[in-house]
Write an enzyme that holds these catalytic residues in place. Sequence first.
Site, PDB file in Angstrom:
ATOM      1  N   ASP A 223      13.873 -42.210  40.653  1.00 38.12           N
ATOM      2  CA  ASP A 223      12.991 -41.067  40.498  1.00 38.12           C
ATOM      3  C   ASP A 223      11.659 -41.514  39.903  1.00 38.12           C
ATOM      4  O   ASP A 223      11.581 -42.533  39.207  1.00 38.12           O
ATOM      5  CB  ASP A 223      13.629 -40.021  39.579  1.00 38.12           C
ATOM      6  CG  ASP A 223      14.889 -39.416  40.170  1.00 38.12           C
ATOM      7  OD1 ASP A 223      15.007 -39.407  41.408  1.00 38.12           O
ATOM      8  OD2 ASP A 223      15.750 -38.962  39.390  1.00 38.12           O
ATOM      9  N   LYS A 224      10.633 -40.741  40.155  1.00 40.14           N
ATOM     10  CA  LYS A 224       9.292 -41.076  39.684  1.00 40.14           C
ATOM     11  C   LYS A 224       9.267 -41.462  38.211  1.00 40.14           C
ATOM     12  O   LYS A 224       8.676 -42.474  37.827  1.00 40.14           O
ATOM     13  CB  LYS A 224       8.356 -39.883  39.915  1.00 40.14           C
ATOM     14  CG  LYS A 224       6.960 -40.063  39.328  1.00 40.14           C
ATOM     15  CD  LYS A 224       6.119 -38.816  39.499  1.00 40.14           C
ATOM     16  CE  LYS A 224       4.769 -38.956  38.806  1.00 40.14           C
ATOM     17  NZ  LYS A 224       3.951 -37.726  38.929  1.00 40.14           N
TER      18      LYS A 224
END
Length: 321
Positions: free
Chosen positions: A138-139
Amino acid sequence: MQTHRQHELRIPDALTGLRLDAALAQLLPEYSRSRIKAWIVSGQVTVNGAACKPRETVHGGDAIVVDAVIETVVAPRPQAIALDVVFADESIIVVNKPAGLVVHPGAGNPDRTLQNALLHYRPDLAHLPRAGIVHRLDKDTSGLMVVAASVAAHTELVSAMAGRRIVREYEAVCVGALTGGGRVDQPIGRHPVERTRMAVRRDGRAAVTHYRLRQRFRAHSYVGVRLETGRTHQIRVHMAWLRHPLVGDPLYGGRLQIPAGAGADLEAALRSFRRQALHACRLGLSHPDSGEEMIWTAPAPADFAALLEALQQDSAARASG
């Protein structure tokens, strides 16, 4: 940008009895079945002048008109973005991704991604799907990722990932004082209402997470996590399902919780930590060419380490007080 193209077709006798979407997938192999289904659902396909559902059967001689709307895809471009390369050879690249870096372009993130950075670092990755990226973080999750640098390595890594032969271990800080570790075996699927979230649901895909307690604090726990599967947001969803969401998680963390009597340093650390406290700290795999077993580790980034230190200091102060 969109382009429109109209296809006028006749169903051959050999396809009689097939679902409409299946028949069109055979007659228009240049398009994916999911794209064809979307056109049918949106009314862009007619059968003998009438709209139909994807599951309806077709018959020889049926007249089909497909109004194909095609999004123009712009290939990601190389961008000079700093990369922390832990290991690289002709077959694989291992990077330590910082929090805040999106893995590949998508809605809302057209560039400045890990994929753009990889294309600048190794231009020859352009011939591989997604510049060799075979899994994602995830970012706002930091840590180790492996990237294929050749076609053969890409094939092997995809197979190894599907066969659960790649070791992925994480460290995390969650809300609540755990008494021990455990295993979560709960399927995960898209949240039925909030489409940006995932959720534990009976009709979801199989997902298994192992967690162990590394250190317990007054109202938080430092845990090690190992994945068997790799579903979207898996650790975040499973820990929230246990009612121990990750500190700072904007989607699954709920309201900020400050322990009673927390000192100024701990309160500041918790209030300032605005991402999920999750770091991919260990990666292990068999090298796709040599078969050699390889393991890499990456220390937690500064913000994660500072949060952990604040929790440790608070715990020590309470114990000595």
